[in-house]
Design a protein around this motif. Sequence first.
Motif, PDB file in Angstrom:
ATOM      1  N   MET A  95       4.251  -3.702  10.570  1.00 41.86           N
ATOM      2  CA  MET A  95       3.716  -5.039  10.843  1.00 41.86           C
ATOM      3  C   MET A  95       2.899  -5.047  12.134  1.00 41.86           C
ATOM      4  N   GLU A  96       3.384  -4.365  13.169  1.00 41.10           N
ATOM      5  CA  GLU A  96       2.641  -4.302  14.428  1.00 41.10           C
ATOM      6  C   GLU A  96       1.290  -3.629  14.223  1.00 41.10           C
ATOM      7  N   ASP A  97       1.263  -2.591  13.400  1.00 38.15           N
ATOM      8  CA  ASP A  97       0.012  -1.896  13.128  1.00 38.15           C
ATOM      9  C   ASP A  97      -0.938  -2.784  12.322  1.00 38.15           C
ATOM     10  N   MET A  98      -0.433  -3.414  11.271  1.00 38.27           N
ATOM     11  CA  MET A  98      -1.287  -4.243  10.419  1.00 38.27           C
ATOM     12  C   MET A  98      -1.830  -5.456  11.165  1.00 38.27           C
ATOM     13  N   GLN A  99      -1.064  -6.000  12.124  1.00 35.51           N
ATOM     14  CA  GLN A  99      -1.527  -7.144  12.907  1.00 35.51           C
ATOM     15  C   GLN A  99      -2.753  -6.801  13.743  1.00 35.51           C
ATOM     16  N   LYS A 100      -2.962  -5.545  14.007  1.00 32.64           N
ATOM     17  CA  LYS A 100      -4.120  -5.124  14.805  1.00 32.64           C
ATOM     18  C   LYS A 100      -5.433  -5.326  14.069  1.00 32.64           C
ATOM     19  N   PHE A 101      -5.383  -5.337  12.727  1.00 33.28           N
ATOM     20  CA  PHE A 101      -6.640  -5.424  11.984  1.00 33.28           C
ATOM     21  C   PHE A 101      -6.646  -6.437  10.850  1.00 33.28           C
ATOM     22  N   LEU A 102      -5.479  -6.973  10.467  1.00 30.86           N
ATOM     23  CA  LEU A 102      -5.428  -7.940   9.368  1.00 30.86           C
ATOM     24  C   LEU A 102      -4.857  -9.280   9.830  1.00 30.86           C
ATOM     25  N   ASP A 103      -5.331 -10.356   9.199  1.00 31.67           N
ATOM     26  CA  ASP A 103      -4.743 -11.681   9.365  1.00 31.67           C
ATOM     27  C   ASP A 103      -3.576 -11.746   8.381  1.00 31.67           C
ATOM     28  N   LEU A 104      -2.373 -11.562   8.874  1.00 33.12           N
ATOM     29  CA  LEU A 104      -1.199 -11.482   8.011  1.00 33.12           C
ATOM     30  C   LEU A 104      -0.752 -12.840   7.471  1.00 33.12           C
ATOM     31  N   SER A 105      -1.376 -13.922   7.932  1.00 35.65           N
ATOM     32  CA  SER A 105      -0.978 -15.247   7.469  1.00 35.65           C
ATOM     33  C   SER A 105      -1.442 -15.523   6.039  1.00 35.65           C
ATOM     34  N   ASP A 106      -2.377 -14.715   5.524  1.00 31.86           N
ATOM     35  CA  ASP A 106      -2.891 -14.966   4.170  1.00 31.86           C
ATOM     36  C   ASP A 106      -3.056 -13.656   3.394  1.00 31.86           C
ATOM     37  N   LEU A 107      -2.095 -12.770   3.541  1.00 36.15           N
ATOM     38  CA  LEU A 107      -2.088 -11.515   2.804  1.00 36.15           C
ATOM     39  C   LEU A 107      -1.527 -11.788   1.412  1.00 36.15           C
ATOM     40  N   ARG A 108      -2.176 -11.272   0.382  1.00 31.79           N
ATOM     41  CA  ARG A 108      -1.717 -11.542  -0.989  1.00 31.79           C
ATOM     42  C   ARG A 108      -1.461 -10.241  -1.728  1.00 31.79           C
ATOM     43  N   TYR A 109      -0.305 -10.156  -2.345  1.00 35.25           N
ATOM     44  CA  TYR A 109       0.088  -9.006  -3.163  1.00 35.25           C
ATOM     45  C   TYR A 109       0.155  -9.463  -4.611  1.00 35.25           C
ATOM     46  N   LEU A 110      -0.455  -8.708  -5.510  1.00 33.78           N
ATOM     47  CA  LEU A 110      -0.414  -9.034  -6.929  1.00 33.78           C
ATOM     48  C   LEU A 110      -0.073  -7.788  -7.736  1.00 33.78           C
ATOM     49  N   VAL A 111       0.833  -7.927  -8.675  1.00 33.84           N
ATOM     50  CA  VAL A 111       1.097  -6.866  -9.638  1.00 33.84           C
ATOM     51  C   VAL A 111       0.052  -7.023 -10.734  1.00 33.84           C
ATOM     52  N   VAL A 112      -0.634  -5.927 -11.081  1.00 31.61           N
ATOM     53  CA  VAL A 112      -1.663  -5.981 -12.110  1.00 31.61           C
ATOM     54  C   VAL A 112      -1.398  -4.919 -13.160  1.00 31.61           C
ATOM     55  N   GLU A 113      -1.957  -5.147 -14.331  1.00 32.83           N
ATOM     56  CA  GLU A 113      -1.899  -4.176 -15.420  1.00 32.83           C
ATOM     57  C   GLU A 113      -3.326  -3.688 -15.639  1.00 32.83           C
ATOM     58  N   GLU A 114      -3.528  -2.398 -15.546  1.00 31.41           N
ATOM     59  CA  GLU A 114      -4.864  -1.829 -15.605  1.00 31.41           C
ATOM     60  C   GLU A 114      -5.196  -1.349 -17.012  1.00 31.41           C
ATOM     61  N   PHE A 115      -6.431  -1.634 -17.439  1.00 30.81           N
ATOM     62  CA  PHE A 115      -6.984  -1.125 -18.679  1.00 30.81           C
ATOM     63  C   PHE A 115      -8.300  -0.427 -18.339  1.00 30.81           C
TER      64      PHE A 115
END
Length: 123
Positions: A95-115
């Motif tokens: 988290m400390e590393d990611m805060q250096k370059f990302l706005d963690l207040s609006d990070l989105r994770y999605l599970v996807v199915e690839e074709f």
Amino acid sequence: MFKIVVFGKRRSGMSREELIRAYENDHLNLADRLIGDGTIPPMLQYRRNYICHDDPLNIGSIEFDVVTEAVFSDRASFEANRSGLSEPKIARALMEDMQKFLDLSDLRYLVVEEFSGGGGAAT
């Protein structure tokens, strides 16, 4: 195959080039260390796609700057990866590393199915 797609925004005041440099160097070095010492199992694929906001071929707008793809052999492999990352010391470092370059207040994770294939695309 089990795939997660993560949409992220760069930290306020950071240029696209700074985002890419921080993600591709510092963050990947941290990930490589965690995989190398066995803290987390490796992923099958780990891609970062940086949005080219000013490209004239773009249709519409998107509020994100990077789309990350993390591919695992199955959900259990993903869960093993997450389990290693949930250890408090590792989670804090990540988290400390990611805060250096990302706005963690609006990070989105999605599970996807690839074709793949179709539409004249090589498979």
